[in-house]
Scaffold this active site. Sequence first.
Site, PDB file in Angstrom:
ATOM      1  N   SER A 119       0.846  -1.187   0.000  1.00 21.50           N
ATOM      2  CA  SER A 119       0.000   0.000   0.000  1.00 21.50           C
ATOM      3  C   SER A 119       0.877   1.231   0.000  1.00 21.50           C
ATOM      4  CB  SER A 119      -0.870   0.004   1.260  1.00 21.50           C
ATOM      5  OG  SER A 119      -1.504   1.256   1.441  1.00 21.50           O
ATOM      6  N   TYR A 169      -2.591  -0.423  10.480  1.00 22.33           N
ATOM      7  CA  TYR A 169      -2.495  -0.814   9.075  1.00 22.33           C
ATOM      8  C   TYR A 169      -1.214  -0.252   8.461  1.00 22.33           C
ATOM      9  CZ  TYR A 169      -3.764  -1.334   4.143  1.00 22.33           C
ATOM     10  OH  TYR A 169      -3.772  -1.658   2.803  1.00 22.33           O
TER      11      TYR A 169
END
Length: 285
Positions: free
Chosen positions: A142, A155
């Site tokens: 990501s 995250y």
Amino acid sequence: MGSTKRFDGRVIAVTGAARGIGLAIARQLAEAGARVAIGDLDAGQAAAAAATLPGTAAGFALDVTVESSFTSFLDAVEAKWGPVDVLVNNAGVMWVGRFDEETEQATRRQLEVNLHGVIRGVRLAAPRMRTRGRGHIVTVASAASKLAPPGEATYAATKHGVFGYLSAVREELRGSGVKLSVVMPTVVDTPLAAGTSTGSVDMLTPEDVASAVVGAIAKPRFEVTVPGYVGPLARAVSVLPDALRVLVYRQMVPNQVVEANQDSRASYEKDALTTNNNNNSGATS
């Protein structure tokens, strides 16, 4: 649109591939002639997804949080088609909210799927590839590997960890014939990103990320950001003085504590973080 690149006969295994980004990756690879192994916690959904693909594809049971399951997945693919040429680590989960409101269960789940799942995949697949003198592991991470959106603290920590781990292992594998790539998209239109803000960038599609993965396999390189300008921009901003860097990041990176719609995320988070389901695949910033 499918890729014009060709991977005829290559064996490519994709984790978390019964839906979302993983399925888009599997489809583009199958269209390009690869033999595609779809790994998913639900073996039935994996088989059903494989049946929708052109060419040669099969579904296999896979829980990336269990070493014996990951080993069995690689063994089963190898028994069916021969050695895995490319492993795509794709499975991921995300909790969004204030750091001090995140449950212990949600924290552990993200660490186990997003970080340890990747570590496990690399640790199990890379030695097999190194023995043969060739292979490629592509990890869908990501933009949160380089940025840290408020509201996605754990995250972001897992994605920073993935980038650091792969950077170290890359050096250990130098000269072995085994290549590593990390694909870092911004917010993608999948259930994982439900209710979140895209900030200053447009929402990506799973097909956008799949195209980047296919491109990284065709022409291996370590860092791939989607959109492509995100990587150079993040590097440029990182050298600014702290006060200015913070101001720029506030314009670039969404504050999910403020901007995310928690009601829209409730169903996803209940499924992904409170049950044994690691394959709600996708990546977001």
